[in-house]
Design a protein around this motif. Structure first.
Motif, mmCIF file in Angstrom:
data_model
loop_
_atom_site.group_PDB
_atom_site.id
_atom_site.type_symbol
_atom_site.label_atom_id
_atom_site.label_comp_id
_atom_site.label_asym_id
_atom_site.label_seq_id
_atom_site.Cartn_x
_atom_site.Cartn_y
_atom_site.Cartn_z
ATOM 1 N N LEU A 7 0.827 -1.201 0.000
ATOM 2 C CA LEU A 7 0.000 0.000 0.000
ATOM 3 C C LEU A 7 0.865 1.256 0.000
ATOM 4 O O LEU A 7 0.560 2.238 -0.684
ATOM 5 C CB LEU A 7 -0.923 0.000 1.224
ATOM 6 N N VAL A 8 1.941 1.240 0.770
ATOM 7 C CA VAL A 8 2.845 2.385 0.816
ATOM 8 C C VAL A 8 3.489 2.615 -0.553
ATOM 9 O O VAL A 8 3.594 3.744 -1.030
ATOM 10 C CB VAL A 8 3.919 2.192 1.907
ATOM 11 N N SER A 9 3.909 1.529 -1.206
ATOM 12 C CA SER A 9 4.542 1.670 -2.521
ATOM 13 C C SER A 9 3.549 2.213 -3.543
ATOM 14 O O SER A 9 3.901 3.029 -4.413
ATOM 15 C CB SER A 9 5.107 0.330 -2.988
ATOM 16 N N GLU A 10 2.293 1.783 -3.432
ATOM 17 C CA GLU A 10 1.268 2.306 -4.333
ATOM 18 C C GLU A 10 1.084 3.810 -4.138
ATOM 19 O O GLU A 10 1.005 4.580 -5.099
ATOM 20 C CB GLU A 10 -0.053 1.573 -4.087
ATOM 21 N N MET A 11 1.041 4.241 -2.889
ATOM 22 C CA MET A 11 0.879 5.669 -2.598
ATOM 23 C C MET A 11 2.103 6.466 -3.022
ATOM 24 O O MET A 11 2.000 7.636 -3.419
ATOM 25 C CB MET A 11 0.609 5.858 -1.097
ATOM 26 N N LEU A 12 3.273 5.842 -2.935
ATOM 27 C CA LEU A 12 4.503 6.521 -3.343
ATOM 28 C C LEU A 12 4.419 6.951 -4.807
ATOM 29 O O LEU A 12 4.925 8.021 -5.183
ATOM 30 C CB LEU A 12 5.702 5.597 -3.111
ATOM 31 N N TRP A 13 3.769 6.141 -5.638
ATOM 32 C CA TRP A 13 3.657 6.454 -7.059
ATOM 33 C C TRP A 13 2.697 7.592 -7.344
ATOM 34 O O TRP A 13 2.588 8.055 -8.479
ATOM 35 C CB TRP A 13 3.267 5.197 -7.841
ATOM 36 N N TRP A 14 1.991 8.060 -6.337
ATOM 37 C CA TRP A 14 1.161 9.261 -6.515
ATOM 38 C C TRP A 14 2.012 10.524 -6.574
ATOM 39 O O TRP A 14 1.552 11.564 -7.034
ATOM 40 C CB TRP A 14 0.153 9.385 -5.370
ATOM 41 N N LEU A 40 3.421 13.658 1.291
ATOM 42 C CA LEU A 40 2.013 13.500 0.923
ATOM 43 C C LEU A 40 1.189 14.705 1.360
ATOM 44 O O LEU A 40 0.303 15.167 0.629
ATOM 45 C CB LEU A 40 1.450 12.220 1.553
ATOM 46 N N ILE A 41 1.480 15.208 2.552
ATOM 47 C CA ILE A 41 0.759 16.394 3.045
ATOM 48 C C ILE A 41 1.044 17.596 2.155
ATOM 49 O O ILE A 41 0.129 18.324 1.743
ATOM 50 C CB ILE A 41 1.147 16.685 4.504
ATOM 51 N N ASN A 42 2.332 17.815 1.840
ATOM 52 C CA ASN A 42 2.707 18.967 1.020
ATOM 53 C C ASN A 42 2.126 18.893 -0.389
ATOM 54 O O ASN A 42 1.881 19.921 -1.030
ATOM 55 C CB ASN A 42 4.229 19.086 0.951
ATOM 56 N N ALA A 43 1.916 17.668 -0.880
ATOM 57 C CA ALA A 43 1.344 17.487 -2.223
ATOM 58 C C ALA A 43 -0.187 17.441 -2.183
ATOM 59 O O ALA A 43 -0.814 17.159 -3.218
ATOM 60 C CB ALA A 43 1.885 16.205 -2.844
ATOM 61 N N ASN A 44 -0.777 17.727 -1.012
ATOM 62 C CA ASN A 44 -2.236 17.722 -0.839
ATOM 63 C C ASN A 44 -2.852 16.363 -1.211
ATOM 64 O O ASN A 44 -3.949 16.298 -1.787
ATOM 65 C CB ASN A 44 -2.890 18.837 -1.669
ATOM 66 N N LEU A 45 -2.146 15.294 -0.870
ATOM 67 C CA LEU A 45 -2.597 13.954 -1.221
ATOM 68 C C LEU A 45 -3.226 13.195 -0.053
ATOM 69 O O LEU A 45 -3.685 12.064 -0.228
ATOM 70 C CB LEU A 45 -1.424 13.137 -1.776
ATOM 71 N N MET A 46 -3.255 13.809 1.129
ATOM 72 C CA MET A 46 -3.806 13.083 2.271
ATOM 73 C C MET A 46 -5.284 12.735 2.105
ATOM 74 O O MET A 46 -5.715 11.649 2.520
ATOM 75 C CB MET A 46 -3.577 13.866 3.557
#
Length: 413
Positions: A7-14, A40-46
C-alpha cells in the motif's frame, strides 16, 4: 503478501518522479515514513490516502491480512496509533494467533506510550514464535520505555543472538547502554550499527549521545552534524545537537537547535522541556522558560526532567498554568493540572505545606476550584472541622490527599 509495504509503494507512485527518487523506498525506517508523510501532506494527497484507506476498510473488513496491512499504514505511515490499534485488534479477532498482528499491536501501544500493554503484546508474539527477532527488538523498546534497562538490554542481545547483523538491535542496544551511562560500551555497539548501515541516522544520533556522555563534546557535535547531513529534518538530531551545545555553554546556538526541532514537530514534549531548562537554568529567562515547561508538561506530565524543573519553579509556574487550565479544556489542560497537583502534593509532603497553602490561597476562585481537594486537605490539616463541613464523597478524597501528604498510603487505616 507484502502487507502495508504494498500500500505504501502504491501511494509513493502518486508523487512525481523527482520526489520518488529523492525519497527512495525504505518503509521499515521510521524517519523515512515521516518524510513520506510530510511529502504527501505537502502534495495535498492526504485526502486521497484517506479515501484509499476507507475503501479498503469497506472492501476487506473480513480479511485478516488486509486488516493487518491497514494497521501498518496507520502505524508506520500516518503515525495514527489509535486507529492502528483498532485495525490490529480486528485482525486478532479474526485470527487470535496471527503473529504479525500481535507484533503490530505492540507497536501501536508503544506509540501511545502504553509500554506495559505493549510488552504484553510482544510477549504474546514470542509465545507464538520464540525466534521472531523483530519482537525481541520491540520488546526491548517497551522495556526501555519503562526504564527496565537491564531487561531491555537482555532482549536486544537475544535479538542479536538470532541475527548478528540486525542493525536496529545494535542501535537500540547502544541507546539502552547510554541510558545506563555505559558510554564506551554504547559507542562500540553504535559503531557496529554504522558498520552495517553507514546512513542510519538514528545510530549517528545515539553515537553523538554516547560521546556527549563521555564529555567529548566536539566529537559529539561533529557526529550530530553528520546525522543532519544525512537528514536535515531529523528532529532528534536537532534536539541532541541542542543538548550538546548547551553542555558547551553555547546557549544561543543551543536555543536555535531546539527551536529548529520544534519547528519540525511542535508536539515533542522533551524538546519543549529541554528548551525550558535552557531558559530557566542557563539563560535566566523566567517567562519564556515557564511557557516552554508548561507546553512540555501539557504533552507529557510524567517527563522526569520536566518534573525536576517544576519542583524548582512551581511557584512561578502556578499562576500562568492555572490561567491556561481555566481557558482550555482537553488532554493538555488535564495533563498540566495533573503534573501541578502531583508536584504540589510532593512539595507539601516535603515540608513546604505552608508555602503551598499560601500559593493556592493567592489564586482566584477559578484557580482554587481546580485544586480544591488539595486546598481543603491543607486547610483540614490545620483545622479538622473543615472535614465536617464538606460532603462525604469529597471528604474521602480530601482524606486521601492528607494521607499522601503525611506519607501514609491512602488505603491504610
Amino acid at each position: 503478501r507484502f502487507g502495508f509495504r504494498y500500500l505504501v509503494s502504491e501511494m509513493l507512485w502518486w508523487l512525481d518522479k523527482v520526489q520518488r527518487q529523492t525519497l527512495s523506498f525504505k518503509p521499515n525506517d521510521d524517519s523515512w515514513c515521516q518524510r513520506f508523510r510530510i511529502a504527501l501532506i505537502n502534495a495535498n494527497l492526504m485526502p486521497r490516502v484517506e479515501q484509499k484507506i476507507a475503501g479498503l476498510q469497506k472492501e476487506f473488513a473480513d480479511s485478516t491480512k488486509h486488516t493487518n496491512a491497514l494497521g501498518g499504514v496507520f502505524l508506520y505511515l500516518l503515525a495514527n496509533y489509535k486507529n492502528a490499534e483498532a485495525e490490529y485488534r480486528k485482525a486478532l479477532e479474526l485470527d487470535a494467533n496471527y503473529i504479525r498482528a500481535w507484533n503490530g499491536l505492540g507497536n501501536s501501544l508503544k506509540g501511545q506510550q502504553r509500554y506495559s500493554e505493549a510488552e504484553a503484546a510482544y510477549r504474546k508474539t514470542l509465545e507464538l514464535d520464540a525466534n521472531y527477532v523483530h519482537a525481541w527488538n520491540y520488546l526491548g523498546n517497551a522495556l526501555n520505555g519503562q526504564r527496565h534497562y537491564q531487561e531491555a538490554e537482555a532482549a536486544y542481545r537475544k535479538a542479536l543472538d538470532l541475527d548478528a547483523d540486525y542493525v536496529y538491535a545494535w542501535c537500540n542496544l547502544g541507546n539502552v547502554l547510554n541510558s545506563q551511562r555505559r558510554y564506551p560500551e554504547a559507542e562500540v555497539a553504535l559503531h557496529k550499527a554504522l558498520d552495517l548501515d553507514a546512513n542510519y541516522v538514528h545510530a549517528w544520533c545515539n553515537l553523538g549521545n554516547a560521546l556527549n556522555g563521555q564529555r567529548r563534546y566536539p566529537e559529539a557535535e561533529a557526529i550530530l552534524h553528520k546525522a543532519l547531513e544525512l537528514d536535515a529534518d531529523y528532529v532528534h538530531a536537532w534536539n541532541d545537537l541542542g543538548s550538546t551545545l548547551n553542555d558547551q555553554h553555547r546557549y544561543p546556538e543551543a536555543e536555535a537547535a531546539y527551536l529548529r526541532a520544534l519547528a519540525l514537530d511542535s508536539d515533542l514534549d522533551y524538546v519543549h522541556i529541554n528548551l525550558a531548562g535552557l531558559y530557566l537554568i542557563d539563560m535566566h529567562l523566567l517567562d519564556t522558560g515557564i511557557t516552554q515547561l508548561s507546553q512540555g508538561l501539557q504533552l507529557n506530565p510524567y517527563d522526569k526532567y520536566g518534573r525536576y524543573l517544576l519542583s524548582h519553579y512551581w511557584q512561578a509556574t502556578l499562576t500562568p498554568a492555572v490561567d491556561y487550565i481555566t481557558i482550555n479544556n482537553g488532554l493538555g489542560a488535564n495533563n498540566l493540572c495533573s503534573a501541578l497537583t502531583e508536584e504540589l502534593i510532593d512539595q507539601a509532603a516535603s515540608g513546604a505545606k505552608d508555602a503551598v497553602l499560601k500559593a493556592l490561597l493567592a489564586l482566584d476562585d477559578n484557580g482554587q476550584a481546580i485544586f480544591e481537594p488539595l486546598l481543603l486537605a491543607l486547610q483540614a490539616m490545620d483545622d479538622r472541622t473543615v472535614l465536617y463541613r464538606i460532603a462525604r464523597e469529597k471528604r474521602d478524597l480530601v482524606q486521601d490527599v492528607i494521607a499522601r501528604i503525611n506519607g501514609v498510603p491512602a488505603d491504610t487505616p
